[in-house]
Design an enzyme around this catalytic site. Structure first.
Site, short mmCIF file in Angstrom:
data_model
loop_
_atom_site.label_atom_id
_atom_site.label_comp_id
_atom_site.label_asym_id
_atom_site.label_seq_id
_atom_site.Cartn_x
_atom_site.Cartn_y
_atom_site.Cartn_z
N ASP A 1 0.85 -1.19 0.00
CA ASP A 1 0.00 0.00 0.00
C ASP A 1 0.88 1.24 0.00
O ASP A 1 2.07 1.17 0.31
CB ASP A 1 -0.91 -0.01 1.24
CG ASP A 1 -2.18 0.80 1.06
OD1 ASP A 1 -2.28 1.55 0.06
OD2 ASP A 1 -3.07 0.70 1.92
N ASP B 1 0.59 8.66 2.67
CA ASP B 1 0.65 10.11 2.42
C ASP B 1 1.86 10.73 3.11
O ASP B 1 2.42 11.71 2.61
CB ASP B 1 -0.65 10.75 2.92
CG ASP B 1 -1.86 10.23 2.17
OD1 ASP B 1 -1.88 10.35 0.93
OD2 ASP B 1 -2.76 9.66 2.81
N LYS C 1 -2.20 7.92 6.46
CA LYS C 1 -2.86 7.37 5.29
C LYS C 1 -4.30 7.85 5.24
O LYS C 1 -4.83 8.33 6.24
CB LYS C 1 -2.81 5.84 5.31
CG LYS C 1 -1.40 5.28 5.06
CD LYS C 1 -1.36 3.76 5.12
CE LYS C 1 -2.38 3.07 4.27
NZ LYS C 1 -2.29 3.47 2.83
N GLY D 1 -5.55 9.74 2.38
CA GLY D 1 -5.77 10.83 1.44
C GLY D 1 -6.73 10.45 0.33
O GLY D 1 -7.43 11.31 -0.22
N GLY D 2 -6.76 9.16 0.00
CA GLY D 2 -7.69 8.67 -1.02
C GLY D 2 -9.03 8.25 -0.46
O GLY D 2 -9.90 7.79 -1.20
N GLU E 1 -8.17 0.18 4.51
CA GLU E 1 -6.71 0.04 4.52
C GLU E 1 -6.22 -0.46 5.88
O GLU E 1 -5.36 -1.34 5.95
CB GLU E 1 -6.05 1.38 4.18
CG GLU E 1 -6.17 1.75 2.72
CD GLU E 1 -5.66 3.14 2.41
OE1 GLU E 1 -5.32 3.40 1.25
OE2 GLU E 1 -5.60 3.98 3.33
#
Length: 249
Positions: free
Chosen positions: A91, A94, A104, A106-107, A113
């Site tokens: 994975d 950020d 993590k 940002g998406g 995740e």
């Protein structure tokens, strides 16, 4: 001081680290597939190995977008089930610091995740050089929040100094962004997080806050470009050349 890298240079780095990680995947592995601009080329290259080499793997993705991409490139996918463990999850991040503490989300996929990272025997991060930082916090810390609880979560996070902002849908600016689970996303602007562990403990019990984007003690290694070389970072250890790395399960 060196000048910041261009988007083209960072894109090349993403491709390099993705190719490195894809080359480490072995026959028979059950994989977790990440989300984002570095995880996507990893998925594409992995699909290429499946098609051209007959690589036998199974995978579960951390987002609908990654799931769709994986199926499109020919990766066999498995649904969540009891007892499912992943040999390896690859994975992006950020931000990551020298101890491989991560920001993590940002998406917008931080909940899935973290679920898959926690169900993995080995979490490998792939990141371009811009993601490596001395201290976490410049990148806004994402939160996934139940819609009903949003006002109270915002109040609680503001009291912690997080300057929370509800994320807007980039494609439809008059709508709020939602996760794959239908929850809202809140970005917290701490600027600098001196003690990530303490902040995680403060965020965890807030009612309605489903998950936060601090990933602590989960990443075993990170593949990054330093200078012109692809290197592997591990918590508390010196960086090593990716060509000499042999720590995967």
């Amino acid at each position: 001081m060196s000048s910041p890298k261009t988007q083209e240079q960072l894109a090349q780095e993403k491709q390099l680290v993705a190719a490195t990680a894809a080359g480490w995947v072995r026959d028979g592995m059950v994989l977790g597939l990440g989300t984002g601009s570095t995880a996507a080329p990893f998925i594409e290259l992995l699909g290429q190995r499946v098609r051209e080499e007959g690589l036998r793997i199974q995978a579960t993705a951390t987002s609908k977008a990654s799931d769709e991409l994986a199926r499109r490139v020919g990766i066999p996918m498995v649904e969540p089930r009891r007892g499912l463990r992943f040999d390896l999850t690859v994975d992006g991040a950020d931000e990551l610091d020298t101890q491989l503490r991560l920001i993590k989300g940002g998406g917008g996929a931080l909940l899935r995740e973290k679920v898959i990272a926690t169900a993995s025997d080995y979490l490998l991060i792939v990141a371009d050089s811009s993601k490596a930082v001395a201290q976490l916090g410049r990148f806004p810390l994402p939160l996934e929040v139940v819609p009903f609880a949003l006002p109270w979560v915002m109040d609680a996070v503001a009291a912690l100094g997080g300057a929370p902002i509800v994320r807007v849908n980039k494609l439809k600016p008059d709508e709020l962004a939602q996760s794959d689970q239908g929850n809202l996303l809140v970005d917290c602007h701490f600027e600098a997080i001196a003690d990530p562990q303490a902040l995680a403990q403060q965020l965890q019990p807030i009612p309605g806050l489903v998950e936060h984007g601090l990933f602590l003690g989960l990443a075993r290694a990170a593949v990054v470009v330093q200078g012109e070389a692809v290197q592997v970072l591990r918590p508390g250890l010196a960086a090593v050349a990716a060509t000499t790395f042999a720590d995967l399960p």
